[in-house]
Design an enzyme around this catalytic site. Structure first.
Site, PDB file in Angstrom:
ATOM      1  N   HIS A  14       0.827  -1.205   0.000  1.00  0.00           N
ATOM      2  CA  HIS A  14       0.000   0.000   0.000  1.00  0.00           C
ATOM      3  C   HIS A  14       0.863   1.257   0.000  1.00  0.00           C
ATOM      4  CE1 HIS A  14      -2.967  -2.993   1.249  1.00  0.00           C
ATOM      5  NE2 HIS A  14      -3.913  -2.100   1.031  1.00  0.00           N
ATOM      6  N   LYS A  18       6.973   2.608  -2.903  1.00  0.00           N
ATOM      7  CA  LYS A  18       7.455   1.237  -3.087  1.00  0.00           C
ATOM      8  C   LYS A  18       6.773   0.589  -4.297  1.00  0.00           C
ATOM      9  CE  LYS A  18       8.193  -0.985   0.675  1.00  0.00           C
ATOM     10  NZ  LYS A  18       8.037  -1.765   1.941  1.00  0.00           N
ATOM     11  N   ASP A  45      -1.471  -7.116   9.433  1.00  0.00           N
ATOM     12  CA  ASP A  45      -0.582  -6.671  10.503  1.00  0.00           C
ATOM     13  C   ASP A  45       0.790  -7.305  10.305  1.00  0.00           C
ATOM     14  OD1 ASP A  45      -2.564  -5.180  11.774  1.00  0.00           O
ATOM     15  OD2 ASP A  45      -3.242  -6.907  12.956  1.00  0.00           O
ATOM     16  N   ASP A  74       9.669  -6.098   2.007  1.00  0.00           N
ATOM     17  CA  ASP A  74       9.811  -5.532   3.337  1.00  0.00           C
ATOM     18  C   ASP A  74      11.239  -5.016   3.424  1.00  0.00           C
ATOM     19  OD1 ASP A  74       8.267  -5.113   5.845  1.00  0.00           O
ATOM     20  OD2 ASP A  74      10.060  -6.003   6.713  1.00  0.00           O
ATOM     21  N   ARG A 200      16.588  -2.690  -3.186  1.00  0.00           N
ATOM     22  CA  ARG A 200      15.429  -3.312  -3.833  1.00  0.00           C
ATOM     23  C   ARG A 200      15.810  -3.863  -5.205  1.00  0.00           C
ATOM     24  NH1 ARG A 200      12.258   0.459  -2.574  1.00  0.00           N
ATOM     25  NH2 ARG A 200      11.792  -0.565  -0.591  1.00  0.00           N
TER      26      ARG A 200
END
Length: 214
Positions: A14, A18, A45, A74, A200
């Site tokens: 979201h 990213k 979560d 992440d 990344r």
């Protein structure tokens, strides 16, 4: 290792910055991708204590919700003088009282913590950006890919490109921060390239070599 045999995936994120970086990386490979935000999926979560655990949580949630393979990221800033903080809690350091995220505040928190730790020279402010990508299938199978880039935390912030902590991270061997680099300079990478700069892009390089190339 399981190969990816479809060009339709979900970007399990979201985070607008990213999502754009991942789309920039996968777009030239012919992928069609919608994000978890586009599909109005509920954000799971992130209860893991490692980048790998949190990446898997996000990718599996989107894969189960969509019925398609999902790719998550992440990532975080790991600072040696702070014992590895903010690490997996990198985004949490940006949270405000109203539930939004302000990375200007987060960068100031980092600087305050470094000053308190006596880390005032470049040699004492070593850090690395870490990215773990997770590719998950609806049947629960996952593959993980890790990328890291070494650098130094600088102050004051420099540049308005990128997102997050980019303006205070200067990668090793460069005189500019991620915040001063264009998207192409920061994470531009294509199959066949030997090197990738950003954490990344380095994780993505491993993903391509593992799950896409024959």
């Amino acid at each position: 290792m399981r190969k990816l045999d479809t060009k339709t995936i979900v970007v399990a994120s979201h985070n607008a910055g990213k999502i754009q970086e991942i789309r920039d990386l996968i777009g030239p490979l012919g992928f069609t991708a919608k994000s978890a935000a586009d599909l109005n999926f509920i954000e799971p979560d992130e209860t893991g204590t490692t980048f790998e655990e949190n990446a898997a949580i996000k990718a599996l949630a989107s894969a189960h919700a969509s019925g398609l393979p999902a790719l998550s990221d992440d990532s975080g800033l790991v600072i040696d003088a702070l014992g590895g903080d903010p690490g997996v809690y990198t985004a949490d350091w940006a949270e405000t009282a109203d539930g939004t995220r302000d990375f200007a505040i987060a960068m100031r928190k980092v600087e305050t913590a470094l000053e308190k730790a006596g880390a005032t020279t470049p040699e004492s402010r070593t850090a690395r950006f870490v990215s773990v990508l997770c590719l998950a299938w609806p049947d629960g199978h996952t593959e993980l890919f890790r990328g890291e880039v070494e650098g130094t935390v600088v102050w004051p912030p420099r540049g308005s490109q990128g997102f997050g902590y980019d303006p205070v991270f200067q990668p090793k061997g460069y005189q500019t921060t991620f915040g001063e680099m264009s998207a192409e300079q920061k994470h531009g990478w294509r199959p066949g390239d030997e090197q990738a700069l950003s954490h990344r892009a380095r994780a993505f390089k491993v993903f391509v070599e593992t799950c896409l190339e024959a």
